[in-house]
Design an enzyme around this catalytic site. Structure first.
Site, short mmCIF file in Angstrom:
data_model
loop_
_atom_site.label_atom_id
_atom_site.label_comp_id
_atom_site.label_asym_id
_atom_site.label_seq_id
_atom_site.Cartn_x
_atom_site.Cartn_y
_atom_site.Cartn_z
N ASP A 1 0.91 -1.04 0.09
CA ASP A 1 0.01 -0.02 0.10
C ASP A 1 0.88 1.23 -0.02
O ASP A 1 2.06 1.15 0.64
CB ASP A 1 -0.81 0.03 1.26
CG ASP A 1 -2.09 1.02 1.22
OD1 ASP A 1 -2.76 0.98 -0.10
OD2 ASP A 1 -2.33 1.81 1.98
N SER A 2 0.54 2.28 -0.71
CA SER A 2 1.53 3.21 -0.83
C SER A 2 0.74 4.47 -1.30
O SER A 2 -0.27 4.49 -1.48
CB SER A 2 2.51 3.01 -2.06
OG SER A 2 1.94 2.77 -3.17
#
Length: 190
Positions: A67-68
């Site tokens: 997740d970014s």
């Protein structure tokens, strides 16, 4: 040994395979019929773990998920975990909204953050984090990359992620840094 990547993104698949292949890990795609878990975590790490656990449960394989997003200091860290959902529409729409929200801000400090979660054989879980510091420009530069890349200026390279050659971006990016940390963790554990 096979690990499932909790994503349908072919670029992520290639990047993970290149970095983890030397460990004897074959990265396989998430089946098309896999459920999309609700990303309701409060952090990048929590959302990555939600996706990794879901992929591992669905496939019965060890799993990797990330997740970014972009965190802008002047906006209290926004868009943060909501980077991909900052507004309805396209990358261009999200960039336009971000520039509008930053129009009266002098502090342009920001960072890309990537958390990677991994469910190992046997069920042990781990997370790693990579960050890349930069500045938010007032207009887009470059056609490369995706998302906020054309607005993310990297002072040491005097250009945006959207202007960097892909191999340079992958080396210095938040995801590249997190992947190298993951590789080190997996080397120590497998």
């Amino acid at each position: 040994m096979q690990f499932v990547l909790a994503s349908h993104n072919k670029k992520k698949m290639a990047e993970m395979a290149a970095i983890l292949g030397g460990l004897g890990i074959e990265v396989v795609p998430l089946p098309e019929n896999a459920p999309e878990p609700e990303e309701n975590g409060a952090t990048f790490e929590e959302n990555a773990m939600i996706k990794a656990k879901s992929a591992a449960a669905f496939t019965s394989l060890p799993a990797i998920a990330d997740d970014s997003g972009l965190c802008v200091d002047a906006l209290g860290g926004a868009p943060g975990i909501y980077s991909a959902r900052y507004c309805e529409g396209t990358d261009r729409d999200r960039n336009t909204l971000l520039l509008k929200n930053m129009s009266d801000q002098e502090d342009r400090a920001c960072r890309f953050v990537c958390a990677i979660a991994c469910i190992l054989p046997g069920g042990e879980a781990l997370t790693v984090r990579g960050e890349c510091e930069g500045e938010l420009l007032r207009e887009s530069h470059g056609e490369g990359g995706f998302g906020y890349d054309p607005l993310f200026y990297v002072p040491e390279y005097a250009c945006t992620f959207g202007e960097l050659p892909p191999e340079t971006k992958n080396r210095i990016s938040h995801r590249g840094r997190a992947l190298r940390k993951l590789r080190e963790e997996l080397e120590a554990r497998l």
